[in-house]
Design an enzyme around this catalytic site. Sequence first.
Site, PDB file in Angstrom:
ATOM      1  N   HIS A  29      -3.916  -8.938  15.289  1.00  0.00           N
ATOM      2  CA  HIS A  29      -4.151  -7.806  14.381  1.00  0.00           C
ATOM      3  C   HIS A  29      -4.938  -8.307  13.187  1.00  0.00           C
ATOM      4  CE1 HIS A  29      -3.575  -4.281  12.038  1.00  0.00           C
ATOM      5  NE2 HIS A  29      -2.413  -4.547  11.501  1.00  0.00           N
ATOM      6  N   ASP A  47      -2.884  -8.863   5.854  1.00  0.00           N
ATOM      7  CA  ASP A  47      -1.628  -9.604   5.718  1.00  0.00           C
ATOM      8  C   ASP A  47      -1.453 -10.600   6.865  1.00  0.00           C
ATOM      9  OD1 ASP A  47      -1.442  -7.184   7.152  1.00  0.00           O
ATOM     10  OD2 ASP A  47       0.726  -7.114   6.985  1.00  0.00           O
ATOM     11  N   GLU A  79      -5.471  -6.774  10.154  1.00  0.00           N
ATOM     12  CA  GLU A  79      -5.126  -6.386   8.782  1.00  0.00           C
ATOM     13  C   GLU A  79      -4.875  -7.648   7.954  1.00  0.00           C
ATOM     14  OE1 GLU A  79      -2.153  -3.294   8.360  1.00  0.00           O
ATOM     15  OE2 GLU A  79      -2.736  -2.948   6.282  1.00  0.00           O
ATOM     16  N   ASP A 108       2.782  -6.111  14.358  1.00  0.00           N
ATOM     17  CA  ASP A 108       3.528  -5.276  13.407  1.00  0.00           C
ATOM     18  C   ASP A 108       4.715  -4.556  14.059  1.00  0.00           C
ATOM     19  OD1 ASP A 108       2.187  -5.749  11.014  1.00  0.00           O
ATOM     20  OD2 ASP A 108       0.709  -4.187  11.371  1.00  0.00           O
ATOM     21  N   TYR A 160      10.350   0.610   8.223  1.00  0.00           N
ATOM     22  CA  TYR A 160       9.028   0.153   8.657  1.00  0.00           C
ATOM     23  C   TYR A 160       8.412   1.182   9.612  1.00  0.00           C
ATOM     24  CZ  TYR A 160       5.285  -3.009   9.784  1.00  0.00           C
ATOM     25  OH  TYR A 160       4.028  -3.563   9.901  1.00  0.00           O
ATOM     26  N   HIS A 165       0.811  -1.228   0.000  1.00  0.00           N
ATOM     27  CA  HIS A 165       0.000   0.000   0.000  1.00  0.00           C
ATOM     28  C   HIS A 165       0.845   1.281   0.000  1.00  0.00           C
ATOM     29  CE1 HIS A 165       0.391  -0.215   4.356  1.00  0.00           C
ATOM     30  NE2 HIS A 165      -0.457  -1.201   4.480  1.00  0.00           N
ATOM     31  N   HIS A 183      -0.906  -0.532  14.952  1.00  0.00           N
ATOM     32  CA  HIS A 183      -1.269   0.701  14.295  1.00  0.00           C
ATOM     33  C   HIS A 183      -2.734   0.705  13.865  1.00  0.00           C
ATOM     34  CE1 HIS A 183      -1.013  -0.732   9.915  1.00  0.00           C
ATOM     35  NE2 HIS A 183      -0.780  -1.803  10.637  1.00  0.00           N
ATOM     36  N   HIS A 211       6.376  -9.440  10.944  1.00  0.00           N
ATOM     37  CA  HIS A 211       7.127  -9.270   9.698  1.00  0.00           C
ATOM     38  C   HIS A 211       8.614  -9.319  10.026  1.00  0.00           C
ATOM     39  CE1 HIS A 211       3.611  -7.963   7.413  1.00  0.00           C
ATOM     40  NE2 HIS A 211       3.351  -7.069   8.340  1.00  0.00           N
TER      41      HIS A 211
HETATM   42 FE1  FEO Z   1      -0.867  -3.841   9.967  1.00  0.00          FE
HETATM   43 FE2  FEO Z   1       1.324  -6.215   8.940  1.00  0.00          FE
HETATM   44  O1  FEO Z   1      -0.327  -5.373   9.065  1.00  0.00           O
END
Ligand code: FEO
Length: 397
Positions: free
Chosen positions: A78, A82, A80, A164, A192, A24, A145, A225
């Site tokens: 989380h 991913d 999101e 994250d 990041y 994104h 976040h 990540h």
């Molecule tokens: Fe906020 Fe890695 O997704």
Amino acid sequence: MRTVEIKKNIYWVGATDWDVRDFHGYSTYKGTTYNAYLILDKKITLIDTVKKEFKSDLIHKIRSIIDPEKIDYIVVNHVEMDHSGALPDMMDLIKPEKLICSDMGKKALLAHFHKDDWPYEIVRSGDAITIGDNSIQFIETRMLHWPDSMFSYIPEKKLLFSNDAFGEHWATTERFDDEVPLGELLRHAAKYYANILMLYSRLVGKQLNNISELGLDIDMVAPDHGLVWRSHVKDILDAYSDWSNNRTVNKALVIYDTMWHSTEMMAKAISDGIEKEGVNVRLFNLDVNHRSDVMTEVLDARAIVLGSPTLNNGILPGMAGFLNYMKGLKPGSKIGAAFGSYGWSGESVKIMTQYMKDMKFDIIEPGLRFQYVPDHSQFKECVDFGRRIGKAVKEGD
Ligand code: FEO
């Protein structure tokens, strides 16, 4: 596609995405990983899942350790996509006894997947569950976040699953911080932070204090990540402290977009002036530098100097896009200055200055603008302008 035991009976079962180049708007030029973790205990627990396209990697890795149907709990730190894209398929496959998430997590899961029959178990900060020899404590990290974000902590293992936070977009076969060069790892972590977390710096600072007040004994941080921190936990915590407190260094960035090279020539002359004052300078032509790499440098820069010619009573689109991106990320207080060439109307310096005022930068005014192509004396003015900026940067030391 190997699994990695990060602590006794706790495995990395995530996926490596070697190909992703855009996240994104963030240039993930070295790919990324979507980390998920499997805890073997009386209640077998899966911490997070992966992006939908990588569900087979996740299932394959889990299956190499246990039958996935044996998993009792799934923790969603989380929502999101991913980390939750593979969740519906995993729910169908596993049918867990509990799907553990924050209150905001449940709302977000419902809004994403519209499954009100999943076995949601809502946890709040301070809640803990026992899964056998281990327990899991939950710490809500709202807006770090997303509203749903939370950490999960295993005190018996001194292990923090940080979602994250403390992560990097970097695809590697190595799984631990001491298996890669620390400088490169911290650089990816900085990128990041700058592109995902910077706008929440105040909350990051509060959360770091919270971790310290809770007295969590942490010797491993496992983000969702990138690599697992085990030898450099203090380094990443210290870096987050610096970044969230907007600690800057003796560095100025000259970021510009140019049409017929007049603004570019001004950028170089201004940089010379800054350098003459003993300040480190980085030049970024927005035509060839990705905005997310420029933001990584913004993170600890003390001065941001913006250049654009005037186009259609405005600024060039590359600069407009960058300013929109930077403003959204809310960098902390910086010294700001603007410059640019123009043909007849000449609004660009005023527009860039206003952007920086909106970001609460401390502006060096007036900005510098010259018509068409600067001459020798105007280049000297650019150098002098740079020297003024350089002096202001040094005063911040
Ligand atoms: Fe906020 Fe890695 O997704």
